[in-house]
Design a protein around this motif. Structure first.
Motif, PDB file in Angstrom:
ATOM      1  N   GLU A 181     -88.785 -37.434 -42.750  1.00 27.75           N
ATOM      2  CA  GLU A 181     -89.973 -36.757 -43.275  1.00 27.75           C
ATOM      3  C   GLU A 181     -90.437 -35.679 -42.289  1.00 27.75           C
ATOM      4  OE1 GLU A 181     -89.517 -40.029 -43.115  1.00 27.75           O
ATOM      5  OE2 GLU A 181     -89.409 -40.583 -45.229  1.00 27.75           O
ATOM      6  N   THR A 184     -88.094 -32.767 -42.401  1.00 32.12           N
ATOM      7  CA  THR A 184     -88.283 -31.942 -43.600  1.00 32.12           C
ATOM      8  C   THR A 184     -89.484 -31.010 -43.422  1.00 32.12           C
ATOM      9  OG1 THR A 184     -87.427 -33.828 -44.840  1.00 32.12           O
ATOM     10  CG2 THR A 184     -88.401 -32.062 -46.119  1.00 32.12           C
ATOM     11  N   GLU A 185     -90.541 -31.520 -42.814  1.00 29.61           N
ATOM     12  CA  GLU A 185     -91.728 -30.686 -42.584  1.00 29.61           C
ATOM     13  C   GLU A 185     -91.430 -29.587 -41.566  1.00 29.61           C
ATOM     14  OE1 GLU A 185     -94.561 -30.567 -44.317  1.00 29.61           O
ATOM     15  OE2 GLU A 185     -93.449 -31.986 -45.571  1.00 29.61           O
ATOM     16  N   TYR A 241     -84.568 -37.389 -52.702  1.00 31.35           N
ATOM     17  CA  TYR A 241     -84.944 -36.638 -51.494  1.00 31.35           C
ATOM     18  C   TYR A 241     -84.313 -35.239 -51.525  1.00 31.35           C
ATOM     19  CZ  TYR A 241     -84.599 -34.812 -46.810  1.00 31.35           C
ATOM     20  OH  TYR A 241     -84.631 -33.954 -45.735  1.00 31.35           O
ATOM     21  N   PRO A 306     -85.158 -41.970 -42.965  1.00 35.66           N
ATOM     22  CA  PRO A 306     -86.405 -41.875 -43.736  1.00 35.66           C
ATOM     23  C   PRO A 306     -87.209 -43.163 -43.536  1.00 35.66           C
ATOM     24  CG  PRO A 306     -84.585 -42.468 -45.162  1.00 35.66           C
ATOM     25  CD  PRO A 306     -83.994 -42.274 -43.817  1.00 35.66           C
TER      26      PRO A 306
END
Lengths: 448, 288
Positions: A181, A184-185, A241, A306
């Motif tokens: 996560e 991804t950010e 995802y 994740p």
């Protein structure tokens, strides 16, 4: 010219043509024959360019170590390797050893095309193979309790990232995200659009369910039940995802961005030209980076898990050595496989894995002086070596319809990534397709 | 009789090749289509299982059939229109016409694989020639080979590249139309369109018919371009029938099933060709 004279002229001409053709074949055979009076072991492989040179070195070393066998290598084009091999087996003239890059071991084993290898191992070798090698080596190449393909090289996947782009985006170049996560950010901050709104750089673009499913606790084979697993919650999460990231950037934008990438190889690899800040790729890229971008500063880290997922997880791809059923010198073939794989002396074969830029096949090989010297010279490899030792690697389902399964998994992933189907729909459809194929095979009399 | 033997002796290399590599596999495939066969171990008789599965269970069979039919429906008529139009243009009396004819014919002799690789770049949505050109006019071009909607149309467009082959045959057909027919039509007051509609096209119809039959047969064997450029994707939108046969035979080692698919294809081609021969009485005009 009268007709009988014509016939008498034609017959010798035809005989001559056939004779010349036969002599050509004989000469070819003689040219390929070994120089020494040793038993020839014909070996077909697909390694070219720098890998081809390394391959020749392995063969030369084996031949130098032998008084009984002589390996005669033949490089064949990858695109035609399967058809050439299968026709050679059908014609009763197969090679003694054959390299295999595709997931065809189980299918070919079921069809009786390959010989089992585990039955050639001594109890000590079998014990070492099953318990002394890394899981990627000993978990693949099996069919119905027998080993038909000896894994020589395992590819695993980790994140290559560029600290310079992290710094430019205001991120800490010394800190790689610890969760998927977070990655991804960060990737969103690393992404760049031009004045017209088109993506010119993407922080991280996940693609292909097989590489991500292991991190989500999924995959396509359950060793505990020996069943193919397709539409599982973990696989749905992994595909969701990937689709979620595509949706964030816009599927059309992603497609256009991917189209603008020049090549996946060499100096145009998108990571080298800066199109990706982070990319999930195999260990072989290190060699390419040394060759094509020796001054590029980059780092390597495992794909972070994740929430609720598995750390140190990766998809895998393998290359194998096999002995075909009709091989004339299977003992010589096995001697070569043992020599190269280091089954009896892992340390002796470490230099070949290092020369190929392959991961070690066992902790014993990793600890050998040759491989340690390689790691010292190529420190980025350590991440991949750690991954090779992980228990969370994807396994290629050892079912005889392996290639069909692989193709349909890719298609299902594609359907979802393009937005044609939701991840749930794509995996449900995949499950249906595979059920139909299994039923089809059953009707044909196959046991699976 | 002796003369016949001389003839046979001359063609014997071809004859032997035909018997061994065409006729024998052709006949053997009838038997193989009723078996489970992997080319290495002996075939196992499975009766009608391959045909039953094909029609009732295999979605890719129907998908590949539909892709091939759609492609045929688009590319064959377009190829005829383009070929005839080009032939009409290259039939004019203009200086340097031989050069123009050579230029238009050249693409049809280029290797298919090389052409396919070049077209992969031409169709690239971002850096391809077509979309770069469209961008000059402010048009955002489609994703061509990467879009399931556009990929089949991209291959249809590409098929026009090699229209020079049939164009040469049309050109020969045009040269064969007697000048007196045009003179008579002109005297009767026919304009250019009327001459084309009522003289050229009817007189060219045997050639059009020939090219249509050959075109259809070729389309049902369409393989190389799809194999090189799309490998059936995206989303099976270019999964041509011949490609599916190849995958079944060599990738999934199901030669029996592939043979059955081959025979279904043969019957389809025979049926369509038969239908075309039946309809030709209505629209093909043979002089005399």
């Amino acid at each position: 010219m009268n007709t009988s004279r014509t016939i008498w002229v034609l017959i010798p001409v035809l005989v001559l043509v056939l004779l010349v053709g036969y002599m050509g074949v004989r000469n070819h055979e003689q040219a390929a024959a070994p120089v020494h009076k040793r038993i020839p072991v014909y070996y077909w492989h697909m390694w070219t360019s720098e890998w081809g040179l390394t391959m020749n070195k392995v063969v030369d070393d084996f031949n130098a170590s032998q008084t009984k066998y002589e390996v005669i290598p033949l490089q064949i084009p990858y695109g035609e390797s399967d058809t050439k091999f299968l026709t050679s087996v059908a014609g009763g003239e197969p090679p003694d050893v054959m390299t295999q890059w595709d997931d065809a071991i189980s299918g070919w084993s079921q069809e009786g095309i390959l010989q089992p290898l585990d039955t050639r191992m001594t109890p000590q070798e079998l014990e070492f193979f099953k318990n002394g090698t890394y899981s990627g080596i000993h978990n693949n190449g099996w069919y119905k309790g027998h080993l038909y393909g000896m894994v020589m090289g395992v590819d695993v996947y980790a994140c290559y990232y560029r600290p310079d782009q992290f710094k430019a985006a205001g991120l800490d170049p010394n800190h790689f995200p610890t969760t998927l996560e977070e990655l991804t950010e960060d990737a969103k901050k690393l992404s760049v659009k031009d004045s017209s709104g088109e993506l010119t750089r993407v922080g991280f673009l996940p693609t292909g369910i097989t590489n991500f499913a292991p991190s989500f606790g999924g995959g396509f084979w359950d060793p505990a039940t020996s069943q193919v697993t397709l539409n599982t919650p973990a696989n749905v999460r992994a595909l969701s995802y990937i689709v979620g990231v595509d949706n964030y950037y816009g599927m059309n934008n992603v497609m256009r961005f991917n189209s603008s990438l020049k090549s996946q190889n060499g100096v145009s690899w998108p990571f080298i030209d800066g199109s990706f800040s982070i990319t999930l790729d195999g260990e072989w890229r290190i060699k390419q980076l040394e060759q094509y971008a020796p001054n590029l500063k980059y780092e390597v880290a495992p794909l972070p898990p994740p929430a609720g997922g598995k750390a140190m997880a990766s998809g895998t791809a393998m290359n194998y050595l096999t002995i075909p059923s009709g091989a004339r010198h299977p003992d010589g073939a096995w001697a070569f496989i043992k020599f190269w794989s280091g089954l009896d002396h892992p340390a002796n074969s470490a230099k070949y894995n290092a020369d190929f830029y392959w991961l070690p096949s066992s902790p014993a090989m990793e600890q050998s002086p040759d491989y340690q010297a390689f790691l010292k010279q190529h420190p980025h490899y350590k991440t991949f070596v750690e991954l090779a030792a992980s228990k969370n690697l994807g396994v290629s389902p050892p079912v005889p319809y392996q290639l069909y399964l692989k193709d349909r998994i890719l298609n299902a992933s594609d359907l979802a990534e393009r937005g044609t189907m939701t991840p749930e729909q794509a995996l449900t459809s995949l499950e249906h397709e595979i059920a139909v194929e299994k039923s089809r095979r059953k009707e044909l009399g196959y046991d699976q | 009789m002796k003369k016949n033997w001389v003839g046979f002796a001359f063609i014997s290399p071809w004859l032997l090749g035909f018997l061994a590599f065409t006729l024998y596999p052709f006949i053997a495939s009838v038997y193989l289509s009723f078996t489970r066969y992997n080319i290495v171990t002996p075939p196992v008789w499975v009766g009608l299982a391959n045909y039953h599965q094909m029609f009732t269970q295999d979605p890719l069979f129907w998908k590949s059939l539909s892709v091939t039919f759609n492609f045929a429906a688009a590319s064959v008529p377009l190829g005829i229109v383009a070929g005839v139009s080009l032939a009409l243009l290259l039939n004019l009396n203009i200086k340097g016409m031989s050069l123009y004819r050579t230029i238009f014919f050249l693409p049809s002799i280029l290797p298919t694989v090389a052409t396919s690789v070049v077209f992969m770049w031409i169709f690239n949505p971002e850096i391809g020639l077509i979309n770069k050109f469209l961008k000059l006019f402010g048009i955002v071009g489609p994703a061509w080979l990467q879009s399931p909607q556009w990929a089949p149309w991209s291959l249809v467009l590409m098929s026009l590249w090699a229209v020079g082959g049939s164009m040469v045959i049309y050109l020969a057909g045009l040269k064969d139309i007697p000048a007196y027919l045009y003179e008579a039509a002109t005297i009767d007051g026919a304009n250019a369109w009327q001459r084309l509609r009522h003289v050229t096209l009817p007189m060219l119809s045997p050639v059009i018919f020939f090219n249509m039959v050959m075109g259809l047969i070729a389309v049902f064997q369409y393989f190389t371009q799809a194999y090189v450029m799309t490998q059936g994707g995206p989303e099976d939108s270019t999964r041509f029938y011949a490609l599916e046969i190849f995958d079944r035979a060599w990738r999934y080692l199901d030669m029996g099933y592939a043979s059955a698919m081959g025979w279904v294809l043969f019957l389809i081609v025979m049926l369509i060709t038969g239908l075309m021969f039946w309809t030709q009485r209505r629209w093909v005009h043979y002089e005399g």
